[in-house]
Scaffold this motif. Structure first.
Motif, PDB file in Angstrom:
ATOM      1  N   THR A   1       7.754  -9.535   3.422  1.00 11.53           N
ATOM      2  CA  THR A   1       6.990 -10.381   2.513  1.00 11.53           C
ATOM      3  C   THR A   1       6.255  -9.524   1.487  1.00 11.53           C
ATOM      4  N   GLY A   2       5.947 -10.133   0.350  1.00 14.27           N
ATOM      5  CA  GLY A   2       5.168  -9.486  -0.706  1.00 14.27           C
ATOM      6  C   GLY A   2       4.677 -10.545  -1.667  1.00 14.27           C
ATOM      7  N   THR A   3       3.645 -10.233  -2.405  1.00 14.76           N
ATOM      8  CA  THR A   3       3.061 -11.239  -3.295  1.00 14.76           C
ATOM      9  C   THR A   3       3.884 -11.473  -4.552  1.00 14.76           C
ATOM     10  N   GLU A   4       4.712 -10.503  -4.934  1.00 18.78           N
ATOM     11  CA  GLU A   4       5.517 -10.684  -6.148  1.00 18.78           C
ATOM     12  C   GLU A   4       6.883 -10.046  -5.992  1.00 18.78           C
ATOM     13  N   ALA A   5       7.844 -10.578  -6.715  1.00 18.28           N
ATOM     14  CA  ALA A   5       9.224 -10.107  -6.620  1.00 18.28           C
ATOM     15  C   ALA A   5       9.348  -8.650  -7.048  1.00 18.28           C
ATOM     16  N   ALA A   6       8.479  -8.204  -7.968  1.00 14.28           N
ATOM     17  CA  ALA A   6       8.570  -6.838  -8.487  1.00 14.28           C
ATOM     18  C   ALA A   6       8.413  -5.785  -7.397  1.00 14.28           C
ATOM     19  N   LEU A   7       7.731  -6.136  -6.302  1.00 15.75           N
ATOM     20  CA  LEU A   7       7.563  -5.179  -5.205  1.00 15.75           C
ATOM     21  C   LEU A   7       8.892  -4.804  -4.568  1.00 15.75           C
ATOM     22  N   PHE A   8       9.916  -5.617  -4.787  1.00 12.89           N
ATOM     23  CA  PHE A   8      11.218  -5.387  -4.162  1.00 12.89           C
ATOM     24  C   PHE A   8      12.285  -4.959  -5.169  1.00 12.89           C
ATOM     25  N   ASP A   9      11.855  -4.545  -6.367  1.00 16.47           N
ATOM     26  CA  ASP A   9      12.808  -4.209  -7.425  1.00 16.47           C
ATOM     27  C   ASP A   9      13.832  -3.171  -6.987  1.00 16.47           C
ATOM     28  N   HIS A  10      13.398  -2.186  -6.211  1.00 13.62           N
ATOM     29  CA  HIS A  10      14.311  -1.105  -5.829  1.00 13.62           C
ATOM     30  C   HIS A  10      15.457  -1.614  -4.947  1.00 13.62           C
ATOM     31  N   LEU A  11      15.283  -2.734  -4.301  1.00 13.03           N
ATOM     32  CA  LEU A  11      16.348  -3.277  -3.456  1.00 13.03           C
ATOM     33  C   LEU A  11      17.480  -3.869  -4.273  1.00 13.03           C
ATOM     34  N   GLY A  12      17.132  -4.474  -5.417  1.00 15.65           N
ATOM     35  CA  GLY A  12      18.169  -5.065  -6.265  1.00 15.65           C
ATOM     36  C   GLY A  12      19.029  -6.054  -5.489  1.00 15.65           C
ATOM     37  N   PRO A  13      20.334  -6.032  -5.714  1.00 13.93           N
ATOM     38  CA  PRO A  13      21.226  -6.996  -5.037  1.00 13.93           C
ATOM     39  C   PRO A  13      21.464  -6.684  -3.560  1.00 13.93           C
ATOM     40  N   ARG A  14      20.864  -5.615  -3.048  1.00 14.71           N
ATOM     41  CA  ARG A  14      21.036  -5.299  -1.627  1.00 14.71           C
ATOM     42  C   ARG A  14      20.273  -6.264  -0.732  1.00 14.71           C
TER      43      ARG A  14
ATOM     44  N   HIS B   1       0.812  -1.215   0.000  1.00 20.45           N
ATOM     45  CA  HIS B   1       0.000   0.000   0.000  1.00 20.45           C
ATOM     46  C   HIS B   1       0.848   1.268   0.000  1.00 20.45           C
ATOM     47  N   LEU B   2       2.103   1.140  -0.440  1.00 21.26           N
ATOM     48  CA  LEU B   2       2.970   2.306  -0.580  1.00 21.26           C
ATOM     49  C   LEU B   2       3.185   2.589  -2.052  1.00 21.26           C
ATOM     50  N   ASP B   3       3.187   3.878  -2.416  1.00 18.93           N
ATOM     51  CA  ASP B   3       3.513   4.189  -3.807  1.00 18.93           C
ATOM     52  C   ASP B   3       5.000   3.931  -4.035  1.00 18.93           C
ATOM     53  N   SER B   4       5.418   3.949  -5.302  1.00 20.84           N
ATOM     54  CA  SER B   4       6.788   3.554  -5.636  1.00 20.84           C
ATOM     55  C   SER B   4       7.830   4.463  -4.986  1.00 20.84           C
ATOM     56  N   THR B   5       7.521   5.751  -4.851  1.00 23.08           N
ATOM     57  CA  THR B   5       8.478   6.681  -4.249  1.00 23.08           C
ATOM     58  C   THR B   5       8.696   6.380  -2.778  1.00 23.08           C
ATOM     59  N   ARG B   6       7.597   6.203  -2.053  1.00 24.63           N
ATOM     60  CA  ARG B   6       7.728   5.921  -0.620  1.00 24.63           C
ATOM     61  C   ARG B   6       8.287   4.517  -0.388  1.00 24.63           C
ATOM     62  N   ARG B   7       7.960   3.584  -1.273  1.00 29.43           N
ATOM     63  CA  ARG B   7       8.508   2.236  -1.163  1.00 29.43           C
ATOM     64  C   ARG B   7      10.028   2.273  -1.302  1.00 29.43           C
ATOM     65  N   ALA B   8      10.507   3.031  -2.289  1.00 28.15           N
ATOM     66  CA  ALA B   8      11.952   3.160  -2.482  1.00 28.15           C
ATOM     67  C   ALA B   8      12.606   3.810  -1.266  1.00 28.15           C
ATOM     68  N   ALA B   9      11.936   4.817  -0.696  1.00 25.31           N
ATOM     69  CA  ALA B   9      12.479   5.486   0.498  1.00 25.31           C
ATOM     70  C   ALA B   9      12.554   4.517   1.673  1.00 25.31           C
ATOM     71  N   LEU B  10      11.530   3.684   1.817  1.00 28.45           N
ATOM     72  CA  LEU B  10      11.534   2.698   2.890  1.00 28.45           C
ATOM     73  C   LEU B  10      12.706   1.738   2.732  1.00 28.45           C
ATOM     74  N   TYR B  11      12.912   1.240   1.526  1.00 25.04           N
ATOM     75  CA  TYR B  11      13.997   0.290   1.313  1.00 25.04           C
ATOM     76  C   TYR B  11      15.360   0.937   1.559  1.00 25.04           C
ATOM     77  N   ASP B  12      15.508   2.176   1.164  1.00 28.72           N
ATOM     78  CA  ASP B  12      16.782   2.869   1.412  1.00 28.72           C
ATOM     79  C   ASP B  12      17.032   2.989   2.921  1.00 28.72           C
ATOM     80  N   GLU B  13      15.985   3.311   3.672  1.00 29.66           N
ATOM     81  CA  GLU B  13      16.148   3.431   5.123  1.00 29.66           C
ATOM     82  C   GLU B  13      16.444   2.073   5.759  1.00 29.66           C
TER      83      GLU B  13
END
Length: 350
Positions: free
Chosen positions: A317-330, A294-306
């Motif tokens: 957890t998430g239903t699909e791998a694409a939800l974690f794209d911003h994390l990449g190899p991290r 329920h986060l837009d892509s901008t806030r999702r990316a900010a969450l992952y960076d933090e």
């Protein structure tokens, strides 16, 4: 850090083994496949009934019903917790039997699950649990104080319901409640102060919340309980004390109570508090169930960076791998699938 996790006959998992390398762990797969069960197992490495608040019997894999077991290497300790059918949950730490409250000294486990999205608008009980989970991360002895208080209160409530008049019994129980209640009150105040300090000046995309604990009753709890015996006897229960506390939150920038904020703002406040909690304690384990949905892509990316900047070991957890794209190899990726009621788990590429 949680380096290894093994589940045996737990929920839909007959056997699952995970080796983590310290990066955030992103678990993906369809609904019902067993993603949240992995997080639930980790939550049981801390005192209490875990993130679903399930009884031990509910955790047994139904197809075989031989009991369940969780084993983990966490922060340099070997932890095992298990339950056989019809038996209470047991704990072993480094090979030795231990009470559940001892788990609080081994690891700080924090979580955010979808059911908590309504935390600010539903009853105070959920907010007390949220407050006490935060408090436990700062004061491991908080669990023991809460158990002492609850035991004494249950005994007092039994006297009240039975219309017992003997003052001596009440005096003893009320003194125990006052002593444990004082510890609870002090620990909660410390937790709120530590969260406030962790929010102050933090570089974050999420809003700060001003917290306050209300409704804990007067500081001289023993005197208040003694004075309220007749009233409590009429009600059949204890009507004041730390068990009646509530956690109030204000969206600081807008000076708006959390209960009056939008659904998105309420979710952002919860995430902000959890991140502050994770910044304020040493090496916690942070469980985020479906947090990105329920986060837009901008806030999702900010969450992952933090998340990647925390000292915490984060499991999501998430239903699909694409939800974690911003994390990449991290991140480390795990895919969960389910066939005929049996969950299987494998490591996946980013």
């Amino acid at each position: 850090m949680l380096s290894t996790l093994t589940l045996l006959q737990f929920r839909s998992h007959r056997r699952a083994e995970i080796r983590a390398d310290g990066r955030p762990v992103a678990i993906f797969g369809p609904n019902g496949a067993g993603k949240t069960s992995v997080l639930e197992a980790i939550s049981l490495l801390s005192p209490g009934r875990g993130l679903r608040r399930a009884a031990a019997a509910e955790l047994i894999r139904r197809q075989e019903e031989v009991g369940w077991k969780i084993r983990a290497d966490i922060n340099g300790h070997e932890v095992e917790t298990h339950a056989l059918p019809g038996s209470a949950r047991e704990v072993r730490i480094d090979g030795k039997p231990a009470p559940q409250v001892a788990l609080g000294t081994v690891a700080k486990v924090l979580w955010l699950v979808p059911s908590m999205d309504r935390l600010w608008i539903e009853g105070a009980e959920g907010r007390r649990r949220f407050l006490d989970r935060m408090t436990l991360s700062f004061v491991p002895g908080h669990a023991e104080a809460a158990l002492d208080y609850d035991k004494a209160m249950r005994e007092r409530n039994r006297l009240l319901k039975d219309q017992v008049q003997d003052r001596a019994w009440y005096d003893v129980l009320e003194a125990r409640m006052a002593m444990a209640g004082g510890r609870i009150r002090a620990a909660r105040a410390l937790a709120v102060a530590r969260i406030a300090a962790a929010q102050a000046g933090a570089a974050t995309a999420f809003p700060a919340a001003d917290l306050a604990v209300t409704g804990e009753g007067p500081e001289d709890l023993a005197a208040a309980l003694a004075a309220g015996r007749r009233r409590d006897m009429a009600a059949g229960r204890t009507l004041e004390g730390p068990h009646r506390a509530d956690l109030e939150a204000i969206y600081a920038e807008k000076s708006t109570p959390a209960a009056q904020c939008s659904t998105g703002e309420q979710k952002a406040l919860l995430i902000s508090l959890l991140l502050a909690n994770a910044r304020a304690v040493a090496a916690p384990v942070l469980l985020l169930d479906e947090v990105a949905a329920h986060l837009d892509s901008t806030r999702r990316a900010a969450l992952y960076d933090e998340i990647c900047g925390l000292s915490a070991h984060v499991w999501m957890t998430g239903t699909e791998a694409a939800l974690f794209d911003h994390l990449g190899p991290r991140a480390q990726y795990l895919e969960v699938t389910e066939t005929a009621g049996l969950s299987s788990l494998r490591e996946a590429a980013p």
